[in-house]
Design a protein around this motif. Structure first.
Motif, PDB file in Angstrom:
ATOM      1  N   SER A  77      41.773 -23.538  -4.900  1.00  0.00           N
ATOM      2  CA  SER A  77      40.637 -22.511  -4.689  1.00  0.00           C
ATOM      3  C   SER A  77      40.109 -23.610  -3.059  1.00  0.00           C
ATOM      4  CB  SER A  77      39.958 -22.518  -5.562  1.00  0.00           C
ATOM      5  OG  SER A  77      38.878 -21.766  -4.731  1.00  0.00           O
ATOM      6  N   PHE A  78      39.828 -25.104  -3.717  1.00  0.00           N
ATOM      7  CA  PHE A  78      38.350 -26.136  -2.254  1.00  0.00           C
ATOM      8  C   PHE A  78      40.330 -26.101  -1.159  1.00  0.00           C
ATOM      9  CE2 PHE A  78      37.899 -30.326  -0.645  1.00  0.00           C
ATOM     10  CZ  PHE A  78      36.555 -30.166  -0.669  1.00  0.00           C
ATOM     11  N   ARG A  79      41.562 -26.433  -1.025  1.00  0.00           N
ATOM     12  CA  ARG A  79      41.728 -26.597   0.519  1.00  0.00           C
ATOM     13  C   ARG A  79      41.863 -24.896   0.495  1.00  0.00           C
ATOM     14  NH1 ARG A  79      46.927 -29.243  -2.909  1.00  0.00           N
ATOM     15  NH2 ARG A  79      46.233 -31.741  -3.051  1.00  0.00           N
ATOM     16  N   THR A  80      41.667 -23.986   0.072  1.00  0.00           N
ATOM     17  CA  THR A  80      41.942 -22.431   0.944  1.00  0.00           C
ATOM     18  C   THR A  80      40.942 -22.040   1.219  1.00  0.00           C
ATOM     19  OG1 THR A  80      42.912 -21.564  -1.204  1.00  0.00           O
ATOM     20  CG2 THR A  80      44.695 -22.222  -0.411  1.00  0.00           C
ATOM     21  N   GLY A  81      39.836 -22.748   0.205  1.00  0.00           N
ATOM     22  CA  GLY A  81      38.955 -21.933   0.552  1.00  0.00           C
ATOM     23  C   GLY A  81      38.058 -20.283   0.316  1.00  0.00           C
ATOM     24  N   PHE A 113      39.789 -18.873 -13.669  1.00  0.00           N
ATOM     25  CA  PHE A 113      38.774 -18.100 -12.157  1.00  0.00           C
ATOM     26  C   PHE A 113      38.287 -19.128 -11.639  1.00  0.00           C
ATOM     27  CE2 PHE A 113      39.814 -15.988 -16.123  1.00  0.00           C
ATOM     28  CZ  PHE A 113      40.150 -14.487 -15.517  1.00  0.00           C
ATOM     29  N   VAL A 114      38.499 -19.991 -10.360  1.00  0.00           N
ATOM     30  CA  VAL A 114      38.272 -20.540  -9.914  1.00  0.00           C
ATOM     31  C   VAL A 114      37.280 -20.026  -8.975  1.00  0.00           C
ATOM     32  CG1 VAL A 114      38.014 -22.513  -9.000  1.00  0.00           C
ATOM     33  CG2 VAL A 114      39.684 -22.544 -10.378  1.00  0.00           C
ATOM     34  N   PHE A 115      36.254 -20.409  -7.503  1.00  0.00           N
ATOM     35  CA  PHE A 115      34.977 -19.856  -6.588  1.00  0.00           C
ATOM     36  C   PHE A 115      34.886 -20.931  -5.808  1.00  0.00           C
ATOM     37  CE2 PHE A 115      35.290 -16.791 -10.774  1.00  0.00           C
ATOM     38  CZ  PHE A 115      35.411 -15.873 -10.153  1.00  0.00           C
ATOM     39  N   LEU A 127      33.570 -24.198  -8.408  1.00  0.00           N
ATOM     40  CA  LEU A 127      33.119 -23.733  -9.848  1.00  0.00           C
ATOM     41  C   LEU A 127      34.171 -23.074 -10.766  1.00  0.00           C
ATOM     42  CD1 LEU A 127      30.710 -22.389 -11.350  1.00  0.00           C
ATOM     43  CD2 LEU A 127      31.046 -20.145 -10.515  1.00  0.00           C
ATOM     44  N   ASP A 128      34.568 -23.669 -11.736  1.00  0.00           N
ATOM     45  CA  ASP A 128      35.740 -23.477 -12.471  1.00  0.00           C
ATOM     46  C   ASP A 128      35.134 -23.083 -13.492  1.00  0.00           C
ATOM     47  OD1 ASP A 128      37.948 -23.692 -13.416  1.00  0.00           O
ATOM     48  OD2 ASP A 128      38.029 -25.854 -12.699  1.00  0.00           O
ATOM     49  N   CYS A 129      35.729 -21.253 -14.052  1.00  0.00           N
ATOM     50  CA  CYS A 129      35.636 -20.936 -15.211  1.00  0.00           C
ATOM     51  C   CYS A 129      36.979 -20.512 -15.907  1.00  0.00           C
ATOM     52  CB  CYS A 129      34.784 -19.940 -14.358  1.00  0.00           C
ATOM     53  SG  CYS A 129      33.558 -19.783 -14.131  1.00  0.00           S
TER      54      CYS A 129
END
Length: 267
Positions: A77-81, A113-115, A127-129
């Motif tokens: 998620s961090f790498r791709t945005g 689910f990561v945002f 934000l890691d859920c």
């Protein structure tokens, strides 16, 4: 889900400010969205990964696993945005992160689910859920999670956790748990000096060794910092003092770092 109550809870969390603001955002997420736990982690493109808060032990463990392995939905998620939505991490059809998926499922997590957290075009973390039952989020749930991610960004900015260059500054856990990664960064520096490696390769060796011996990267880093464990220039791990002889490994024993064999041949 009650969008109005979620919005109010997030607004209250951000308005409160201070060290507890980010944790309050995560708690609102768990209370008003179908999540079992949530955490916030700050990250940089240089693979610096600093936990800010976690609502429970499983959330903290999931964060630790992804940092130790350098892989998983939060890293992607961090790498791709982009948001990474995994209805069931234990699903055999989920093959993107096989090692992480197996370890994460062992914690009891199922849906993950990561945002990404972004300030303009700059990504500052995630934000890691997770939840303990499988299944996808509804469109309304995703909307609420994105709103939570926005609130998380504001809570971090309000707490002064970003520098003038937009990169996150080192942050400890705001819930009082010992999640700081200072030991890992210090150990990486020591390995750079011991084995004459660059920072990315030193961190990769640390991750690979922790995986091979079945310990967390923080535990292995503690041994390096305490000089109970060192990596020689020829790529061999050795213990000193009261170290465990089973912790010895040649570079070819490190399954996570395929470059290690090439490094040995070049030396």
């Amino acid at each position: 889900m009650d969008q109005a109550r979620l919005s109010q809870a997030l607004a209250d969390a951000v308005a409160a400010g201070g060290a507890e603001s980010a944790l309050a955002v995560c708690r609102a997420c768990v209370e008003w969205l179908p999540m079992t736990g949530a955490s916030i982690t700050m990250m940089t493109v240089a693979e610096v990964q600093e936990p800010v808060c976690a609502t429970d032990a499983v959330s903290a463990r999931i964060d630790e696993l992804q940092f130790g392995l350098g892989d998983g939905p939060c890293v992607e998620s961090f790498r791709t945005g982009r948001a990474v939505l995994v209805p069931d991490i234990a699903d055999p059809a989920e093959t993107r992160w096989p090692v992480f998926a197996s370890a994460a499922a062992a914690t009891g997590a199922r849906g993950m689910f990561v945002f990404p957290l972004q300030v303009g075009g700059a990504r500052i973390g995630v934000l890691d859920c997770y939840r303990d039952v499988p299944g996808p989020l509804t469109d309304e749930d995703v909307t609420g999670a994105l709103r939570t991610a926005d609130a998380a960004v504001w809570s971090l900015l309000d707490h002064g956790r970003t520098g003038s260059d937009g990169e996150p500054e080192p942050a400890g856990a705001v819930d009082g748990s010992a999640l700081t990664r200072a030991e890992v960064h210090q150990a990486t520096g020591m390995i750079m000096a011991q084995a004459r490696l660059g920072a990315p390769d030193a961190l990769a060796r640390l991750r690979a060794h922790s995986f091979r011996v079945g310990r967390t990267i923080t535990e292995v880093a503690d041994d390096v910092v305490a000089r109970r464990l060192r990596l020689s220039p020829d790529g061999v791990w050795s213990t000193t003092g009261g170290g465990n002889p089973t912790d010895r490994a040649t570079p070819s024993d490190d399954p996570v770092d395929p470059r290690s064999r090439d490094d040995e041949e070049k030396s």
